[in-house]
Design a protein around this motif. Structure first.
Motif, short mmCIF file in Angstrom:
data_model
loop_
_atom_site.label_atom_id
_atom_site.label_comp_id
_atom_site.label_asym_id
_atom_site.label_seq_id
_atom_site.Cartn_x
_atom_site.Cartn_y
_atom_site.Cartn_z
N UNK A 74 0.82 -1.21 0.00
CA UNK A 74 0.00 0.00 0.00
C UNK A 74 0.86 1.27 0.00
N UNK A 75 2.03 1.21 0.63
CA UNK A 75 2.92 2.38 0.63
C UNK A 75 3.36 2.73 -0.79
N UNK A 76 3.77 1.72 -1.54
CA UNK A 76 4.21 1.97 -2.91
C UNK A 76 3.04 2.33 -3.83
N UNK A 77 1.87 1.77 -3.58
CA UNK A 77 0.72 2.13 -4.39
C UNK A 77 0.31 3.59 -4.14
N UNK A 319 11.96 14.97 0.48
CA UNK A 319 11.73 13.63 0.99
C UNK A 319 10.54 13.55 1.95
N UNK A 320 10.20 14.67 2.57
CA UNK A 320 9.16 14.66 3.62
C UNK A 320 7.81 14.17 3.12
N UNK A 321 7.31 14.63 1.96
CA UNK A 321 6.03 14.08 1.48
C UNK A 321 6.11 12.58 1.22
N UNK A 322 7.27 12.12 0.73
CA UNK A 322 7.44 10.69 0.47
C UNK A 322 7.43 9.90 1.76
N UNK A 323 8.12 10.43 2.79
CA UNK A 323 8.13 9.76 4.10
C UNK A 323 6.73 9.66 4.68
N UNK A 324 5.96 10.73 4.51
CA UNK A 324 4.59 10.74 5.04
C UNK A 324 3.74 9.70 4.33
N UNK A 325 3.91 9.58 3.02
CA UNK A 325 3.12 8.61 2.24
C UNK A 325 3.56 7.18 2.56
N UNK A 326 4.88 6.96 2.65
CA UNK A 326 5.39 5.62 2.88
C UNK A 326 5.17 5.14 4.31
N UNK A 327 5.21 6.08 5.26
CA UNK A 327 5.08 5.69 6.67
C UNK A 327 4.44 6.81 7.46
N UNK A 328 3.12 7.04 7.30
CA UNK A 328 2.45 8.14 8.01
C UNK A 328 2.49 7.99 9.52
N UNK A 329 2.54 6.75 10.02
CA UNK A 329 2.56 6.53 11.47
C UNK A 329 3.83 7.07 12.10
N UNK A 330 4.93 7.07 11.31
CA UNK A 330 6.19 7.62 11.80
C UNK A 330 6.04 9.10 12.11
N UNK A 331 5.29 9.82 11.25
CA UNK A 331 5.05 11.23 11.48
C UNK A 331 4.21 11.43 12.73
N UNK A 332 3.23 10.55 12.95
CA UNK A 332 2.39 10.64 14.14
C UNK A 332 3.22 10.44 15.39
#
Length: 339
Positions: A74-77, A319-332
């Motif tokens: 789902x991260x890559x999609x 990279x920040x938008x990519x990080x959020x898309x790939x792993x939004x829980x990390x941002x939380x």
């Protein structure tokens, strides 16, 4: 620890070299200058298979786990959709009318969809003997060129064509790859092989261009010259052998020490995603036409400009938008810690 650092630097240097090839290849596609068609053909002969192979090297933990890599899928999609939207924005800005097909991709976002599906495919066959899986994937890759219908739907043609490279990366141990490719004999062979390949491509460029449909990964065999179409399956098999040795050569020849470009090897995903929309905007805005008016040497100005923009894409901001898309829980989690 030193060997690990050398190994990772070699990978980062290779990724930096490959992403430079991607950007230059797409520039050759957008503008025409002396030798651009030759560079385009040379770059497309190895850059995506090599990237796919490296991606496979770093997916072992996910594809060998007991549970399917749903999160990675789902991260890559989601990253695929994000990239598709970015690539479509220039069409909106410049009023270019084109159909937005979510499940079919002809341009760069295909790689993110393919990554999502490759993870699932590799996980599904994780308990089967790797030799049989690799051989079967090569057979499918050879015969997929005969398929009918929409080859861009779910990136099916590229998905099957490049899967052997991804799977080879999955089953090979990174330390062993580094050990084998670091030997003096491997480097001598690689230098000779790579030089011979470039020389042969140079001397046969007019004939080699007829093989481009074989390199793109998304064209059926009937797109080849009539004299070659009947041998599409065998040509694909030869392609796997030739490009496999090219990847080996590139890995062997990559420096094992830190260079100025080494850090760029850790930024390849953001460069890959953002550079294409920028190229579209520059092309549609007429910037390359203006550069062409400079006169002799204009192509070097275009190349320098593109690589300068590529360097700007290495900043962490992208990279920040990519990080959020790939792993939004990390941002939380980060937000929770700062509160």
């Amino acid at each position: 620890m030193k060997k690990k650092k050398e190994r990772l630097m070699a990978v980062d240097n290779m990724k930096a070299f490959l992403i430079g090839c991607v950007v230059l290849g797409h520039l050759c596609e957008v503008i025409k200058f002396p030798y651009s068609s030759y560079l385009y053909l040379l770059i497309y002969s190895f850059h995506m298979p090599a990237f796919v192979f490296i991606s496979g090297l770093f997916c072992k933990r996910s594809v060998n786990s007991d549970s399917p890599p749903i999160k990675r899928f789902f991260s890559f999609m989601m990253l695929y959709l994000f990239s598709r939207i970015l690539n479509y924005i220039p069409n909106i800005i410049f009023g270019v009318h084109s159909f937005f097909d979510v499940l079919s991709a002809k341009d760069e976002p295909w790689y993110m969809m393919a990554m999502a599906l490759w993870y699932m495919m590799a996980w599904a066959v994780r308990k089967i003997d790797s030799k049989y899986v690799l051989i079967t994937s090569i057979v499918f890759g050879c015969f997929i060129g005969y398929m009918k219908g929409n080859t861009d739907f779910l990136c099916i043609m590229r998905l099957i064509t490049f899967f052997p490279f991804f799977y080879a990366g999955c089953v090979l141990d990174l330390d062993k790859v580094n050990k084998v490719t670091s030997t003096k004999g491997a480097r001598i062979f690689s230098a000779i092989y790579f030089f011979a390949f470039v020389l042969i491509m140079t001397l046969t460029v007019d004939y080699s261009q007829e093989l481009f449909p074989l390199l793109s990964g998304r064209r059926r065999y009937f797109a080849l010259d009539d004299s070659l179409a009947d041998f599409g399956c065998l040509l694909r098999l030869a392609y796997y052998v030739v490009v496999g040795l090219l990847i080996f050569s590139i890995v062997s020849l990559c420096p094992r020490k830190k260079l100025r470009i080494t850090s760029g090897g850790r930024k390849t995903l953001q460069i890959y995603i953002y550079h294409r929309p920028i190229l579209y905007i520059m092309e549609n805005a007429g910037l390359f036409y203006l550069i062409h008016q400079i006169g002799e040497g204009w192509e070097w100005v275009a190349i320098i400009l593109i690589f300068a923009l590529t360097a700007l894409l290495c900043f962490d901001f992208w990279q920040k938008p990519i990080d959020f898309i790939m792993n939004p829980k990390l941002k939380e989690k980060e937000n929770a810690i700062t509160k």
